[in-house]
Motif scaffolding. Sequence first.
Motif, PDB file in Angstrom:
ATOM      1  N   ILE A 281      -1.585   9.116  -4.688  1.00  0.00           N
ATOM      2  CA  ILE A 281      -0.511   8.140  -4.496  1.00  0.00           C
ATOM      3  C   ILE A 281      -1.146   6.796  -4.123  1.00  0.00           C
ATOM      4  O   ILE A 281      -1.841   6.699  -3.101  1.00  0.00           O
ATOM      5  CB  ILE A 281       0.462   8.609  -3.402  1.00  0.00           C
ATOM      6  N   PRO A 282      -0.949   5.754  -4.934  1.00  0.00           N
ATOM      7  CA  PRO A 282      -1.559   4.449  -4.659  1.00  0.00           C
ATOM      8  C   PRO A 282      -0.991   3.822  -3.382  1.00  0.00           C
ATOM      9  O   PRO A 282       0.228   3.754  -3.209  1.00  0.00           O
ATOM     10  CB  PRO A 282      -1.185   3.611  -5.893  1.00  0.00           C
ATOM     11  N   LYS A 283      -1.874   3.359  -2.505  1.00  0.00           N
ATOM     12  CA  LYS A 283      -1.425   2.738  -1.261  1.00  0.00           C
ATOM     13  C   LYS A 283      -0.589   1.493  -1.537  1.00  0.00           C
ATOM     14  O   LYS A 283       0.310   1.150  -0.755  1.00  0.00           O
ATOM     15  CB  LYS A 283      -2.620   2.373  -0.382  1.00  0.00           C
ATOM     16  N   ILE A 284      -0.845   0.814  -2.653  1.00  0.00           N
ATOM     17  CA  ILE A 284      -0.157  -0.428  -2.982  1.00  0.00           C
ATOM     18  C   ILE A 284       1.352  -0.235  -3.143  1.00  0.00           C
ATOM     19  O   ILE A 284       2.127  -1.175  -3.020  1.00  0.00           O
ATOM     20  CB  ILE A 284      -0.764  -1.057  -4.268  1.00  0.00           C
ATOM     21  N   MET A 285       1.770   0.995  -3.402  1.00  0.00           N
ATOM     22  CA  MET A 285       3.193   1.232  -3.635  1.00  0.00           C
ATOM     23  C   MET A 285       3.952   1.569  -2.351  1.00  0.00           C
ATOM     24  O   MET A 285       5.172   1.730  -2.381  1.00  0.00           O
ATOM     25  CB  MET A 285       3.395   2.344  -4.675  1.00  0.00           C
ATOM     26  N   LEU A 286       3.258   1.646  -1.228  1.00  0.00           N
ATOM     27  CA  LEU A 286       3.883   2.071   0.025  1.00  0.00           C
ATOM     28  C   LEU A 286       4.231   0.877   0.915  1.00  0.00           C
ATOM     29  O   LEU A 286       3.563  -0.157   0.872  1.00  0.00           O
ATOM     30  CB  LEU A 286       2.956   3.016   0.774  1.00  0.00           C
ATOM     31  N   PRO A 287       5.248   1.009   1.749  1.00  0.00           N
ATOM     32  CA  PRO A 287       5.651  -0.100   2.624  1.00  0.00           C
ATOM     33  C   PRO A 287       4.681  -0.317   3.785  1.00  0.00           C
ATOM     34  O   PRO A 287       3.968   0.595   4.195  1.00  0.00           O
ATOM     35  CB  PRO A 287       7.025   0.338   3.144  1.00  0.00           C
ATOM     36  N   GLU A 288       4.689  -1.526   4.311  1.00  0.00           N
ATOM     37  CA  GLU A 288       3.968  -1.829   5.539  1.00  0.00           C
ATOM     38  C   GLU A 288       4.551  -0.993   6.675  1.00  0.00           C
ATOM     39  O   GLU A 288       5.754  -0.723   6.703  1.00  0.00           O
ATOM     40  CB  GLU A 288       4.129  -3.318   5.864  1.00  0.00           C
ATOM     41  N   VAL A 289       3.702  -0.587   7.618  1.00  0.00           N
ATOM     42  CA  VAL A 289       4.159   0.204   8.760  1.00  0.00           C
ATOM     43  C   VAL A 289       4.192  -0.669  10.009  1.00  0.00           C
ATOM     44  O   VAL A 289       3.188  -1.277  10.387  1.00  0.00           O
ATOM     45  CB  VAL A 289       3.262   1.431   9.003  1.00  0.00           C
ATOM     46  N   LYS A 290       5.352  -0.725  10.655  1.00  0.00           N
ATOM     47  CA  LYS A 290       5.538  -1.491  11.880  1.00  0.00           C
ATOM     48  C   LYS A 290       5.901  -0.545  13.027  1.00  0.00           C
ATOM     49  O   LYS A 290       6.182   0.636  12.797  1.00  0.00           O
ATOM     50  CB  LYS A 290       6.680  -2.517  11.710  1.00  0.00           C
ATOM     51  N   ASN A 291       5.911  -1.081  14.247  1.00  0.00           N
ATOM     52  CA  ASN A 291       6.455  -0.325  15.368  1.00  0.00           C
ATOM     53  C   ASN A 291       7.944  -0.098  15.170  1.00  0.00           C
ATOM     54  O   ASN A 291       8.622  -0.867  14.466  1.00  0.00           O
ATOM     55  CB  ASN A 291       6.225  -1.075  16.680  1.00  0.00           C
ATOM     56  N   SER A 292       8.465   0.932  15.811  1.00  0.00           N
ATOM     57  CA  SER A 292       9.905   1.188  15.735  1.00  0.00           C
ATOM     58  C   SER A 292      10.677   0.010  16.327  1.00  0.00           C
ATOM     59  O   SER A 292      11.704  -0.417  15.785  1.00  0.00           O
ATOM     60  CB  SER A 292      10.252   2.471  16.497  1.00  0.00           C
ATOM     61  N   SER A 293      10.183  -0.491  17.434  1.00  0.00           N
ATOM     62  CA  SER A 293      10.747  -1.691  18.049  1.00  0.00           C
ATOM     63  C   SER A 293       9.942  -2.888  17.554  1.00  0.00           C
ATOM     64  O   SER A 293       8.835  -3.134  18.015  1.00  0.00           O
ATOM     65  CB  SER A 293      10.668  -1.579  19.579  1.00  0.00           C
TER      66      SER A 293
ATOM     67  N   ASP B 142       5.308  11.675 -11.736  1.00  0.00           N
ATOM     68  CA  ASP B 142       5.036  12.474 -12.938  1.00  0.00           C
ATOM     69  C   ASP B 142       6.279  12.607 -13.814  1.00  0.00           C
ATOM     70  O   ASP B 142       6.192  12.488 -15.043  1.00  0.00           O
ATOM     71  CB  ASP B 142       4.526  13.854 -12.539  1.00  0.00           C
ATOM     72  N   LYS B 143       7.418  12.843 -13.188  1.00  0.00           N
ATOM     73  CA  LYS B 143       8.652  13.059 -13.945  1.00  0.00           C
ATOM     74  C   LYS B 143       8.997  11.853 -14.808  1.00  0.00           C
ATOM     75  O   LYS B 143       9.453  12.007 -15.958  1.00  0.00           O
ATOM     76  CB  LYS B 143       9.800  13.353 -12.977  1.00  0.00           C
ATOM     77  N   TYR B 144       8.785  10.648 -14.275  1.00  0.00           N
ATOM     78  CA  TYR B 144       9.160   9.431 -15.007  1.00  0.00           C
ATOM     79  C   TYR B 144       7.950   8.667 -15.553  1.00  0.00           C
ATOM     80  O   TYR B 144       8.082   7.526 -15.986  1.00  0.00           O
ATOM     81  CB  TYR B 144       9.988   8.530 -14.093  1.00  0.00           C
ATOM     82  N   ASN B 145       6.768   9.311 -15.517  1.00  0.00           N
ATOM     83  CA  ASN B 145       5.552   8.734 -16.094  1.00  0.00           C
ATOM     84  C   ASN B 145       5.286   7.327 -15.557  1.00  0.00           C
ATOM     85  O   ASN B 145       5.109   6.359 -16.315  1.00  0.00           O
ATOM     86  CB  ASN B 145       5.655   8.702 -17.628  1.00  0.00           C
ATOM     87  N   LEU B 146       5.244   7.208 -14.232  1.00  0.00           N
ATOM     88  CA  LEU B 146       5.145   5.897 -13.588  1.00  0.00           C
ATOM     89  C   LEU B 146       3.813   5.674 -12.865  1.00  0.00           C
ATOM     90  O   LEU B 146       3.655   4.668 -12.173  1.00  0.00           O
ATOM     91  CB  LEU B 146       6.293   5.732 -12.593  1.00  0.00           C
ATOM     92  N   GLN B 147       2.850   6.579 -13.034  1.00  0.00           N
ATOM     93  CA  GLN B 147       1.606   6.470 -12.281  1.00  0.00           C
ATOM     94  C   GLN B 147       0.876   5.150 -12.564  1.00  0.00           C
ATOM     95  O   GLN B 147       0.464   4.445 -11.630  1.00  0.00           O
ATOM     96  CB  GLN B 147       0.684   7.641 -12.617  1.00  0.00           C
ATOM     97  N   GLU B 148       0.720   4.816 -13.832  1.00  0.00           N
ATOM     98  CA  GLU B 148      -0.028   3.608 -14.176  1.00  0.00           C
ATOM     99  C   GLU B 148       0.668   2.353 -13.659  1.00  0.00           C
ATOM    100  O   GLU B 148       0.026   1.444 -13.115  1.00  0.00           O
ATOM    101  CB  GLU B 148      -0.217   3.515 -15.700  1.00  0.00           C
TER     102      GLU B 148
ATOM    103  N   ASN C  89      -0.644  -0.432 -10.714  1.00  0.00           N
ATOM    104  CA  ASN C  89      -0.702  -1.870 -10.984  1.00  0.00           C
ATOM    105  C   ASN C  89       0.287  -2.677 -10.149  1.00  0.00           C
ATOM    106  O   ASN C  89       0.444  -3.884 -10.353  1.00  0.00           O
ATOM    107  CB  ASN C  89      -0.460  -2.138 -12.470  1.00  0.00           C
ATOM    108  N   GLY C  90       0.974  -2.008  -9.211  1.00  0.00           N
ATOM    109  CA  GLY C  90       1.828  -2.717  -8.278  1.00  0.00           C
ATOM    110  C   GLY C  90       3.250  -2.961  -8.734  1.00  0.00           C
ATOM    111  O   GLY C  90       3.997  -3.692  -8.077  1.00  0.00           O
ATOM    112  N   TYR C  91       3.651  -2.334  -9.851  1.00  0.00           N
ATOM    113  CA  TYR C  91       4.990  -2.582 -10.392  1.00  0.00           C
ATOM    114  C   TYR C  91       6.042  -1.589  -9.888  1.00  0.00           C
ATOM    115  O   TYR C  91       7.236  -1.765 -10.137  1.00  0.00           O
ATOM    116  CB  TYR C  91       4.955  -2.541 -11.926  1.00  0.00           C
ATOM    117  N   VAL C  92       5.594  -0.555  -9.210  1.00  0.00           N
ATOM    118  CA  VAL C  92       6.505   0.478  -8.704  1.00  0.00           C
ATOM    119  C   VAL C  92       6.257   0.669  -7.221  1.00  0.00           C
ATOM    120  O   VAL C  92       5.103   0.778  -6.784  1.00  0.00           O
ATOM    121  CB  VAL C  92       6.307   1.820  -9.442  1.00  0.00           C
ATOM    122  N   LYS C  93       7.338   0.710  -6.443  1.00  0.00           N
ATOM    123  CA  LYS C  93       7.243   0.955  -5.007  1.00  0.00           C
ATOM    124  C   LYS C  93       7.886   2.299  -4.681  1.00  0.00           C
ATOM    125  O   LYS C  93       8.858   2.711  -5.326  1.00  0.00           O
ATOM    126  CB  LYS C  93       7.942  -0.154  -4.222  1.00  0.00           C
TER     127      LYS C  93
END
Length: 489
Positions: free
Chosen positions: A204-216, A142-148, A152-156
């Motif tokens: 929060i768009p799922k596309i902007m989040l990292p893949e989740v792996k095991n700790s090991s 919201d602060k940086y107006n980055l939702q759109e 669209n996959g341009y912000v992580k």
Amino acid sequence: MKYLFALDSGTTSTRATLFDLAGHKIYTAQRDLECTYPFPGYVHQDPTAIFVSAVDVINEVLIRTGVSGKDIIGLGIATQRETCLLFDSNTGKPLTEAIVWQSNETNDVVKKYLEYKDLIHRKTGLTMSSYFSSTKIRYLLDKYNLQERAENGYVKACTIDSWLVYKLTGGKIFATDTSNASRTQLFNIETLQYDDDLLKIFNIPKIMLPEVKNSSDYYGETNLFSCGPIKIMGVAGDQQSALLGHQLIKKGGIKMTYGTGLFCLMNTGNNPVYSENGLLTTIGLTTKNEKYYALEGSVFIGGAAVQWLRDGLNLVENAAETEEKAFFSKDESLIVVPAFAGLGTPYWDNECRGAIYGITRGTNKNDIVKATLEGIALQAYDVIKTMIDDTKIQLNYLSVDGGASSNNYLMQFQSDIVPTKILRPEVVETTSLGAAFLVGITSGYFLDLEDIKKITFSSDVFNPKMNVEKRNIKIAQYEKAVKATLLFK
């Protein structure tokens, strides 16, 4: 000779440590990290500075030791948790500051989601607080107006672990681990996946989040160093990494880290235990074949209170000096509640502030130093008491680590006030050691979690000495001081 490499990216410093296969430290390089405080309660960091410091300390270890990349089995990464930022997916450059876990910046955002607090607790094990990543991400969008752009996959969006993996691998890998993901408030700790209900609640768009792996797990490799490629073979939150570093891999194992804040984790075994008393339920660790959960109590200000004595009040020239001054003090009535960023477990009040009670004309700097150290230990007591009450598990001993655990006055007072035996391992870099253990597990050097116990260490031992009457008086004084602190806002 083969080595295990560890990177510990904390809140106030970044450290790289090279271990041999027996767990002995070969060399450590460290750099301080700067936090900025643009407004009261706001805590920021520069994402680029975090990455540069990581490269810097890794480079120093490689140069000082002359170790070849082919002799390094892999790099394990442990990081501060919850702290997050947004970056451009095309350029890899930060679009925002990193909002640090300590920051109260999103307190007003939190209030918008209080109606979902029970659902959020059930899915994530976490309370509704500005401490966690969800409201920080929402606030930055919201602060940086980055939702759109995000949709669209341009912000992580990332926490520090996935930021470092992304940068170290040249943008090839964007991934986090289960222990860090469990601190975002977007991750279901039972299904071990991002939760669609939570993503919808926070928009929060799922596309902007990292893949989740095991700790090991294998997190790619870094080719930024002249020694050749180094495989990244493990990632964990710093507190979970410290629990592993203490080899507390069985149900009931408990440790306290005295870092910038205080973090108490208890291994609760293969199933999550949900607290009714302000403790957090979190993922302890996951490997390909094993997992365990943990209960956690958090105190926002721990070692940072010692920094305040040094940098804010100029009462000491260095942290080590606080031990000597505390032993010189004869005052027994002064109470410091170091709630500079609010109170964590079991109060979860982000709006109260620190206070000193019982000042007289005779109060001197030694008394303030001593009372501050005791204030750290009394906050830890609150967490440990809550954990014991919640789990009904008997505390046999407490394992400790972190910079402030080197203070003998603090450790003896902690032993007195709980009361319990305290074990302080000779290897104080337990967070780094835990990250190194992850490398050993991923590479197969350790057959499983139990196999890390073939590495043994000696420990300093502190046993309770304070009489019961004095202990009860000190606790009663502290409890009155906390009540007053919670009222004054």
